[in-house]
Design an enzyme around this catalytic site. Structure first.
Site, PDB file in Angstrom:
ATOM      1  N   ARG A   1     -14.213  -5.577   3.311  1.00  0.00           N
ATOM      2  CA  ARG A   1     -12.817  -5.493   2.899  1.00  0.00           C
ATOM      3  C   ARG A   1     -12.072  -6.751   3.343  1.00  0.00           C
ATOM      4  O   ARG A   1     -11.243  -7.297   2.616  1.00  0.00           O
ATOM      5  CB  ARG A   1     -12.122  -4.268   3.527  1.00  0.00           C
ATOM      6  CG  ARG A   1     -12.504  -2.919   2.972  1.00  0.00           C
ATOM      7  CD  ARG A   1     -12.135  -2.754   1.512  1.00  0.00           C
ATOM      8  NE  ARG A   1     -10.723  -2.946   1.219  1.00  0.00           N
ATOM      9  CZ  ARG A   1      -9.734  -2.121   1.564  1.00  0.00           C
ATOM     10  NH1 ARG A   1      -9.991  -1.011   2.239  1.00  0.00           N
ATOM     11  NH2 ARG A   1      -8.485  -2.380   1.220  1.00  0.00           N
TER      12      ARG A   1
ATOM     13  N   ASP B   1     -15.773   9.892  -2.188  1.00  0.00           N
ATOM     14  CA  ASP B   1     -14.485   9.691  -1.512  1.00  0.00           C
ATOM     15  C   ASP B   1     -13.993  11.067  -1.070  1.00  0.00           C
ATOM     16  O   ASP B   1     -14.553  12.096  -1.465  1.00  0.00           O
ATOM     17  CB  ASP B   1     -13.496   9.026  -2.490  1.00  0.00           C
ATOM     18  CG  ASP B   1     -12.216   8.534  -1.823  1.00  0.00           C
ATOM     19  OD1 ASP B   1     -12.120   8.578  -0.583  1.00  0.00           O
ATOM     20  OD2 ASP B   1     -11.291   8.121  -2.552  1.00  0.00           O
TER      21      ASP B   1
ATOM     22  N   HIS C   1      -7.226   0.998  -6.595  1.00  0.00           N
ATOM     23  CA  HIS C   1      -7.519   0.430  -5.270  1.00  0.00           C
ATOM     24  C   HIS C   1      -8.436  -0.797  -5.464  1.00  0.00           C
ATOM     25  O   HIS C   1      -9.609  -0.780  -5.080  1.00  0.00           O
ATOM     26  CB  HIS C   1      -8.201   1.505  -4.413  1.00  0.00           C
ATOM     27  CG  HIS C   1      -8.215   1.213  -2.944  1.00  0.00           C
ATOM     28  ND1 HIS C   1      -7.657   0.080  -2.390  1.00  0.00           N
ATOM     29  CD2 HIS C   1      -8.755   1.905  -1.905  1.00  0.00           C
ATOM     30  CE1 HIS C   1      -7.835   0.103  -1.077  1.00  0.00           C
ATOM     31  NE2 HIS C   1      -8.505   1.193  -0.757  1.00  0.00           N
TER      32      HIS C   1
ATOM     33  N   GLN D   1     -10.617  -2.629  -2.653  1.00  0.00           N
ATOM     34  CA  GLN D   1     -11.788  -1.861  -2.212  1.00  0.00           C
ATOM     35  C   GLN D   1     -12.978  -2.130  -3.135  1.00  0.00           C
ATOM     36  O   GLN D   1     -14.107  -2.301  -2.683  1.00  0.00           O
ATOM     37  CB  GLN D   1     -11.466  -0.363  -2.204  1.00  0.00           C
ATOM     38  CG  GLN D   1     -12.632   0.519  -1.779  1.00  0.00           C
ATOM     39  CD  GLN D   1     -13.022   0.355  -0.326  1.00  0.00           C
ATOM     40  OE1 GLN D   1     -12.181   0.424   0.556  1.00  0.00           O
ATOM     41  NE2 GLN D   1     -14.310   0.126  -0.062  1.00  0.00           N
TER      42      GLN D   1
ATOM     43  N   ARG E   1       0.877  -1.180   0.000  1.00  0.00           N
ATOM     44  CA  ARG E   1       0.000   0.000   0.000  1.00  0.00           C
ATOM     45  C   ARG E   1       0.906   1.220   0.000  1.00  0.00           C
ATOM     46  O   ARG E   1       1.699   1.415   0.919  1.00  0.00           O
ATOM     47  CB  ARG E   1      -0.893   0.003   1.240  1.00  0.00           C
ATOM     48  CG  ARG E   1      -1.809   1.234   1.343  1.00  0.00           C
ATOM     49  CD  ARG E   1      -2.548   1.204   2.673  1.00  0.00           C
ATOM     50  NE  ARG E   1      -3.352   2.402   2.879  1.00  0.00           N
ATOM     51  CZ  ARG E   1      -4.631   2.512   2.543  1.00  0.00           C
ATOM     52  NH1 ARG E   1      -5.255   1.501   1.965  1.00  0.00           N
ATOM     53  NH2 ARG E   1      -5.303   3.630   2.787  1.00  0.00           N
TER      54      ARG E   1
ATOM     55  N   CYS F   1     -15.457   4.708   0.773  1.00  0.00           N
ATOM     56  CA  CYS F   1     -14.388   3.769   1.122  1.00  0.00           C
ATOM     57  C   CYS F   1     -13.764   4.069   2.487  1.00  0.00           C
ATOM     58  O   CYS F   1     -13.028   3.233   3.008  1.00  0.00           O
ATOM     59  CB  CYS F   1     -13.319   3.738   0.033  1.00  0.00           C
ATOM     60  SG  CYS F   1     -12.724   5.359  -0.441  1.00  0.00           S
TER      61      CYS F   1
END
Length: 314
Positions: free
Chosen positions: A300, A231, A136, A139, A109, A272
């Site tokens: 997740r 987001d 991502h 997600q 990440r 998210c």
């Protein structure tokens, strides 16, 4: 559940996976979630050691990889920016070759997408993208799982992504929705529209799946949406642009008025996380019965566990 083999594969972006493979991962996540609820745990990662590399801090990604790994009998090892020499004293290529000798799988990440690609290229073990500046993908799996849990299916649904249309979430939805038959409207000011090449790629996927992909600056495009997604307005590393973004994106806030524009009482709100309440979403919408953000957060873990089990598990 269709048996598809993803053994030995890396998970860097949904571009690399067919709709059937993406569907398989969500089915596997459903199965693993149901088993966990009954207290049934697997051993598919027994004696597997997994490196968790974090250039960016995280709540959901770190906890999901850790819990998912332990649930299946594996050992996760957290490697923060001060724990290893990645790209500093030691090149990514050399770090990858060392970690590939010591670990069975690697999660990354961080910032540059090229870093996760290099880890996959040189390590010789499955590498999983826990987030980069471009994509991502774990997600999106959790989001698709959540949408399916809520509505029963994915294909034919309509999603609107409202806000910064060129961030890693918008990019990932363009790819994922195009492949899975989910119509997507990216609703953003023109200055924050996604890369036209990526939009074209997504529209190519959509031609096969039956989805409609559009980019617009009009919030009226939320009409008939099953899902409103947003987001943060300034991603990690973009804090200096926060004031400018806030001014630009204020008209794109997800509030009660915007939710009403869908014309549907059953539209769900997704994010998210972490959310900056009062910016991209109001407290009212975030805490409303339409909000499924904590189902997403839990999923997740189930979807990340599915990715590890499918690509590395015995």
């Amino acid at each position: 559940m269709n048996m598809i083999s993803l053994k030995g594969r890396s998970f860097l972006t949904l571009k690399d996976f067919t709709p059937e493979e993406i569907g398989y991962l969500i089915d596997l996540a459903d199965d693993l979630k149901a088993k966990k609820k009954k207290g049934i745990f697997g051993t598919s990662l027994a004696h597997k050691n997994i490196a968790l590399i974090f250039e960016k801090p995280s709540t959901r990604t770190r906890c999901a990889f850790t819990v998912g790994c332990v649930d299946e009998g594996g050992h996760p090892e957290y490697l923060g920016i001060h724990d290893i020499q990645l790209g500093g004293k030691e090149s990514v290529e050399d770090t990858a070759r060392v970690l590939g000798r010591l670990f069975d799988g690697i999660e990354f990440r961080g910032f540059k997408h090229s870093t996760v690609e290099d880890l996959a290229r040189y390590s010789g073990v499955p590498v999983w993208n826990g987030l980069t500046d471009d994509f991502h993908p774990t997600q999106i799996l959790a989001d698709f799982m959540t949408i399916r849990e809520h509505f029963g299916d994915l294909a034919g649904r309509k999603m609107c992504f409202v806000g910064d249309g060129r961030n890693n979430m918008a990019n990932s939805f363009l790819v994922g929705c195009g492949k899975m038959g989910v119509s997507l409207s990216v609703i953003a000011p023109k200055e924050l529209w996604p890369d036209p090449e990526l939009v074209k790629l997504a529209q190519g996927y959509a031609a096969s799946s039956g989805a409609v992909i559009e980019v617009t600056d009009s919030v009226d495009a939320v009409k008939d949406a099953d899902v409103i997604y947003t987001d943060v307005w300034a991603s990690m590393g973009e804090e200096a642009k926060a004031a400018e973004r806030t001014a630009m994106l204020r008209p794109y806030q997800v509030n009660a008025e915007l939710m009403k524009k869908t014309g549907r009482p059953d539209t769900i709100f997704m994010h998210c996380l972490p959310a900056v309440k009062g910016n991209e979403v109001t407290e009212e919408v975030f805490e409303s019965p339409q909000s499924v953000v904590f189902d997403e957060a839990e999923n997740r873990m189930h979807t990340i566990k599915a990715v590890m089990v499918a690509t590395l598990g015995e």
